[in-house]
Enzyme design. Sequence first.
Site, PDB file in Angstrom:
ATOM      1  N   ASN A 136     -43.296  -0.497 -16.788  1.00 55.53           N
ATOM      2  CA  ASN A 136     -43.459  -0.583 -15.330  1.00 55.53           C
ATOM      3  C   ASN A 136     -42.229   0.055 -14.670  1.00 55.53           C
ATOM      4  O   ASN A 136     -41.333  -0.617 -14.166  1.00 55.53           O
ATOM      5  CB  ASN A 136     -43.634  -2.048 -14.921  1.00 55.53           C
ATOM      6  CG  ASN A 136     -44.050  -2.205 -13.470  1.00 55.53           C
ATOM      7  OD1 ASN A 136     -43.985  -1.253 -12.686  1.00 55.53           O
ATOM      8  ND2 ASN A 136     -44.476  -3.401 -13.100  1.00 55.53           N
ATOM      9  N   TYR A 143     -35.771  -3.127  -9.411  1.00 55.70           N
ATOM     10  CA  TYR A 143     -34.837  -4.203  -9.783  1.00 55.70           C
ATOM     11  C   TYR A 143     -33.442  -3.647 -10.074  1.00 55.70           C
ATOM     12  O   TYR A 143     -32.445  -4.264  -9.705  1.00 55.70           O
ATOM     13  CB  TYR A 143     -35.370  -4.993 -10.974  1.00 55.70           C
ATOM     14  CG  TYR A 143     -36.639  -5.761 -10.653  1.00 55.70           C
ATOM     15  CD1 TYR A 143     -36.716  -6.553  -9.513  1.00 55.70           C
ATOM     16  CD2 TYR A 143     -37.751  -5.694 -11.474  1.00 55.70           C
ATOM     17  CE1 TYR A 143     -37.867  -7.244  -9.192  1.00 55.70           C
ATOM     18  CE2 TYR A 143     -38.917  -6.384 -11.165  1.00 55.70           C
ATOM     19  CZ  TYR A 143     -38.972  -7.155 -10.030  1.00 55.70           C
ATOM     20  OH  TYR A 143     -40.108  -7.839  -9.711  1.00 55.70           O
TER      21      TYR A 143
HETATM   22  C1  LIG Z   1     -41.892  -3.397  -7.393  1.00 52.02           C
HETATM   23  C2  LIG Z   1     -42.375  -3.595  -5.949  1.00 52.02           C
HETATM   24  C3  LIG Z   1     -42.477  -5.073  -5.667  1.00 52.02           C
HETATM   25  C4  LIG Z   1     -41.390  -2.960  -5.002  1.00 52.02           C
HETATM   26  O1  LIG Z   1     -41.881  -3.136  -3.703  1.00 52.02           O
HETATM   27  P1  LIG Z   1     -41.881  -1.972  -2.590  1.00 52.02           P
HETATM   28  O2  LIG Z   1     -42.250  -2.596  -1.310  1.00 52.02           O
HETATM   29  O3  LIG Z   1     -42.640  -0.795  -3.054  1.00 52.02           O
HETATM   30  O4  LIG Z   1     -40.360  -1.641  -2.644  1.00 52.02           O
HETATM   31  P2  LIG Z   1     -39.449  -0.957  -1.599  1.00 52.02           P
HETATM   32  O5  LIG Z   1     -40.205  -0.125  -0.632  1.00 52.02           O
HETATM   33  O6  LIG Z   1     -38.511  -2.001  -1.075  1.00 52.02           O
HETATM   34  O7  LIG Z   1     -38.603  -0.059  -2.596  1.00 52.02           O
HETATM   35  C5  LIG Z   1     -39.181   1.014  -3.202  1.00 52.02           C
HETATM   36  C6  LIG Z   1     -38.366   1.264  -4.457  1.00 52.02           C
HETATM   37  O8  LIG Z   1     -39.272   1.303  -5.557  1.00 52.02           O
HETATM   38  C7  LIG Z   1     -38.932   2.376  -6.396  1.00 52.02           C
HETATM   39  N1  LIG Z   1     -39.988   3.370  -6.300  1.00 52.02           N
HETATM   40  C8  LIG Z   1     -40.735   3.702  -5.232  1.00 52.02           C
HETATM   41  N2  LIG Z   1     -41.648   4.617  -5.562  1.00 52.02           N
HETATM   42  C9  LIG Z   1     -41.490   4.872  -6.849  1.00 52.02           C
HETATM   43  C10 LIG Z   1     -42.153   5.698  -7.760  1.00 52.02           C
HETATM   44  N3  LIG Z   1     -43.187   6.471  -7.396  1.00 52.02           N
HETATM   45  N4  LIG Z   1     -41.727   5.701  -9.029  1.00 52.02           N
HETATM   46  C11 LIG Z   1     -40.675   4.949  -9.413  1.00 52.02           C
HETATM   47  N5  LIG Z   1     -40.022   4.118  -8.576  1.00 52.02           N
HETATM   48  C12 LIG Z   1     -40.429   4.073  -7.310  1.00 52.02           C
HETATM   49  C13 LIG Z   1     -37.614   2.907  -5.933  1.00 52.02           C
HETATM   50  O9  LIG Z   1     -36.561   2.178  -6.543  1.00 52.02           O
HETATM   51  C14 LIG Z   1     -37.682   2.609  -4.457  1.00 52.02           C
HETATM   52  O10 LIG Z   1     -36.437   2.523  -3.906  1.00 52.02           O
HETATM   53  P3  LIG Z   1     -35.978   3.639  -2.795  1.00 52.02           P
HETATM   54  O11 LIG Z   1     -37.019   3.612  -1.708  1.00 52.02           O
HETATM   55  O12 LIG Z   1     -34.644   3.145  -2.354  1.00 52.02           O
HETATM   56  O13 LIG Z   1     -35.954   4.931  -3.547  1.00 52.02           O
HETATM   57  C15 LIG Z   1     -43.716  -2.881  -5.715  1.00 52.02           C
HETATM   58  O14 LIG Z   1     -43.596  -1.555  -6.110  1.00 52.02           O
HETATM   59  C16 LIG Z   1     -44.898  -3.512  -6.384  1.00 52.02           C
HETATM   60  O15 LIG Z   1     -45.476  -4.468  -5.880  1.00 52.02           O
HETATM   61  N6  LIG Z   1     -45.323  -2.945  -7.502  1.00 52.02           N
HETATM   62  C17 LIG Z   1     -46.526  -3.409  -8.176  1.00 52.02           C
HETATM   63  C18 LIG Z   1     -46.366  -4.815  -8.713  1.00 52.02           C
HETATM   64  C19 LIG Z   1     -45.255  -4.943  -9.671  1.00 52.02           C
HETATM   65  O16 LIG Z   1     -45.055  -4.126 -10.560  1.00 52.02           O
HETATM   66  N7  LIG Z   1     -44.489  -6.018  -9.484  1.00 52.02           N
HETATM   67  C20 LIG Z   1     -43.395  -6.335 -10.331  1.00 52.02           C
HETATM   68  C21 LIG Z   1     -43.910  -7.055 -11.508  1.00 52.02           C
HETATM   69  S1  LIG Z   1     -42.533  -7.543 -12.502  1.00 52.02           S
END
Ligand SMILES: CC(C)(COP(=O)(O)OP(=O)(O)OC[C@H]1O[C@@H](n2cnc3c(N)ncnc32)[C@H](O)[C@@H]1OP(=O)(O)O)[C@@H](O)C(=O)NCCC(=O)NCCS
Length: 172
Positions: A136, A143
């Site tokens: 993931n 994180y």
């Molecule tokens: C992980 C998660 C909670 C982050 O939430 P989010 O609202 O997207 O996060 P934010 O907008 O605050 O931050 C985005 C960050 O995600 C990462 N990110 C965003 N798009 C990305 C991509 N296409 N590939 C890799 N990392 C990416 C970067 O670290 C980014 O930080 P930046 O904007 O400073 O570059 C969200 O992506 C999510 O719900 N993912 C699916 C569920 C999941 O995997 N949950 C965790 C299970 S352990």
Amino acid sequence: MQEIIIKKVEVEDIAQLQKISCVTFAQTFEEHNSAEDMEAYLSTSYATEKLIAELNNANSEFYFALDDAIVVGYLKVNTGDAQTENKDSSAFEIERIYVDSAYLGKKIGQLLFEKATELAKAKNKPYIWLGVWEENHRALAFYQKNGFVPFDKHIFKLGNDEQTDILMKLDL
Ligand SMILES: CC(C)(COP(=O)(O)OP(=O)(O)OC[C@H]1O[C@@H](n2cnc3c(N)ncnc32)[C@H](O)[C@@H]1OP(=O)(O)O)[C@@H](O)C(=O)NCCC(=O)NCCS
């Protein structure tokens, strides 16, 4: 998008909690797993009785992220015996942060994470830990950006498939 509100989830919110749990888990993992494994996982892990028991557990808390009353993400945190492993009584677990795919990258995950940090600090916890699937990459980047470092690994079973989670921690 309106200003995102973070709201504690109560037992009467069970239907919305079950829906966002299933939708976001499927969005995150369905491309990597068989339909059978996914169905088995969703129907057991997010069964109504199981979620109600978790909502009633004093050592677990759930929060919704709301966009104009629509649930667009959620957080689940645990302390004490509610932790999924590493049952260090001084620790604080983020078990789940999930944002609906239509809302990714809008800092909603960041708001949920900041809520978790606020709760852990209010409980005087020295560190936060969590487990994240090694494939993931998006969550791992999220994180790491927030200061978590790996400290261990464990096997996570999704249906019949065994997968590796990386355990990460953040000192507060
Ligand atoms: C992980 C998660 C909670 C982050 O939430 P989010 O609202 O997207 O996060 P934010 O907008 O605050 O931050 C985005 C960050 O995600 C990462 N990110 C965003 N798009 C990305 C991509 N296409 N590939 C890799 N990392 C990416 C970067 O670290 C980014 O930080 P930046 O904007 O400073 O570059 C969200 O992506 C999510 O719900 N993912 C699916 C569920 C999941 O995997 N949950 C965790 C299970 S352990």
